[in-house]
Enzyme design. Sequence first.
Site, PDB file in Angstrom:
ATOM      1  N   LYS A   1       0.810  -1.223   0.000  1.00  0.00           N
ATOM      2  CA  LYS A   1       0.000   0.000   0.000  1.00  0.00           C
ATOM      3  C   LYS A   1       0.842   1.271   0.000  1.00  0.00           C
ATOM      4  CE  LYS A   1      -4.529  -1.356   0.740  1.00  0.00           C
ATOM      5  NZ  LYS A   1      -4.412  -2.711   1.196  1.00  0.00           N
TER       6      LYS A   1
ATOM      7  N   SER B   1       1.447  -9.833  -0.227  1.00  0.00           N
ATOM      8  CA  SER B   1       1.106  -8.413  -0.179  1.00  0.00           C
ATOM      9  C   SER B   1       1.416  -7.704   1.131  1.00  0.00           C
ATOM     10  CB  SER B   1      -0.374  -8.241  -0.525  1.00  0.00           C
ATOM     11  OG  SER B   1      -1.166  -9.111   0.262  1.00  0.00           O
TER      12      SER B   1
HETATM   13  C1  LIG Z   1      -5.190  -3.749   0.784  1.00  0.00           C
HETATM   14  C2  LIG Z   1      -4.577  -5.086   0.761  1.00  0.00           C
HETATM   15  C3  LIG Z   1      -4.930  -6.040  -0.205  1.00  0.00           C
HETATM   16  C4  LIG Z   1      -6.018  -5.791  -1.233  1.00  0.00           C
HETATM   17  O1  LIG Z   1      -5.794  -4.651  -2.008  1.00  0.00           O
HETATM   18  P1  LIG Z   1      -7.019  -3.877  -2.709  1.00  0.00           P
HETATM   19  O2  LIG Z   1      -6.374  -2.825  -3.501  1.00  0.00           O
HETATM   20  O3  LIG Z   1      -7.907  -3.350  -1.641  1.00  0.00           O
HETATM   21  O4  LIG Z   1      -7.735  -4.887  -3.531  1.00  0.00           O
HETATM   22  C5  LIG Z   1      -4.254  -7.241  -0.196  1.00  0.00           C
HETATM   23  N1  LIG Z   1      -3.300  -7.526   0.719  1.00  0.00           N
HETATM   24  C6  LIG Z   1      -2.937  -6.635   1.666  1.00  0.00           C
HETATM   25  C7  LIG Z   1      -1.879  -7.011   2.637  1.00  0.00           C
HETATM   26  C8  LIG Z   1      -3.565  -5.390   1.723  1.00  0.00           C
HETATM   27  O5  LIG Z   1      -3.200  -4.524   2.674  1.00  0.00           O
END
Ligand SMILES: *Cc1c(COP(=O)(O)O)cnc(C)c1O
Length: 337
Positions: A58, A315
């Site tokens: 993010k 992520s």
């Molecule tokens: C926000 C997030 C997602 C999903 O992202 P979006 O853009 O909301 O679809 C996936 N994994 C993590 C760790 C996140 O913080």
Amino acid sequence: MNPELPGGVTLADVWQARRRIRAQADNTPLRYSPYLSQRYDAKVWLKLENLQPTGAFKLRGASNMIAALLEQYGPQRLQAGVITASTGNHGRAVAWAARELGIPATVCLSSLVPANKVAAIEALGAEVCRCGDSQDEAFETVDERVTSRGQVAIPPFDHPLIIAGQGTLALEILEARPQLDMVFAGLSGGGLLGGIGLVMKQLSPRTEVVGVSLSDGAAMWHSLQAGKPVSVPETPSLADSLGGGIGLDNRHTLALVCATMDSHYQVPETAIARAMVTLLEQEKMLLEGAAAVGLAAIEHHRIPIAGKEVALVLSGNNVALETFDRARQEQAQDADL
Ligand SMILES: *Cc1c(COP(=O)(O)O)cnc(C)c1O
């Protein structure tokens, strides 16, 4: 080039984002996994967004948007600071990026957000505002403060600058693995998947873009089916970063995800738990549930990836130890059956 893609974001925006965020977000490693590659008779690569300074991808979108606002309006217009509502990682990213760029930040969080994430945001010097029991109520508070205090909202996913920022990770993956067959990413609001899809459709159309949502409470899943944004009740999950709606006034991500995602899977809690434990055991990486959903989908749906070159976007890593314990217990019970 494909000028037809909806969402208001172009490949040029992603290149520009990449230049803008260089000082704040890392070009994370794309690491080969011998274990998963052998297990699936494939070449499996892990995009380690858990190694970002804030522990999640993010930071890319937040840095891009705040830096772009500074470029466009100058520090004067941003004196009252930036504000956001977030299930955690986005709030943390906004706090970090704002501090780096010398701008005050406020983060509105619902009561569903776990204490470890709240503490992390406060530690970054942001003002935290606890408001309501859902993501939607937190969004309402943001709107109020934008009007009353002149703060600038940094949305978590539904903005071209956010999508372009998240898309930079797809550029990095493609540079390292130009022959990529598939890329898996968690899907909630769609900033991540939309950014990846935008890049892949234009630079590597042969790459299958795979989104993974929760079994319960996946607003994007139901919105894609309905062909318009719908809200669904939020349910607690091991992958709490995938909770929350897509916004009933969604303008960018729903259309972009619809246009660029090739396959979409849902995963139950037991599969997420098992994937989290596997990634700790085999890769020695402590990840949050949202980061494990790609592996969970491959296992749970027995997705055929043999012979393919596959990237899993890990992520984020913002998981409380109690949550991880819950994953281990769930996984152990599941294994006993
Ligand atoms: C926000 C997030 C997602 C999903 O992202 P979006 O853009 O909301 O679809 C996936 N994994 C993590 C760790 C996140 O913080």
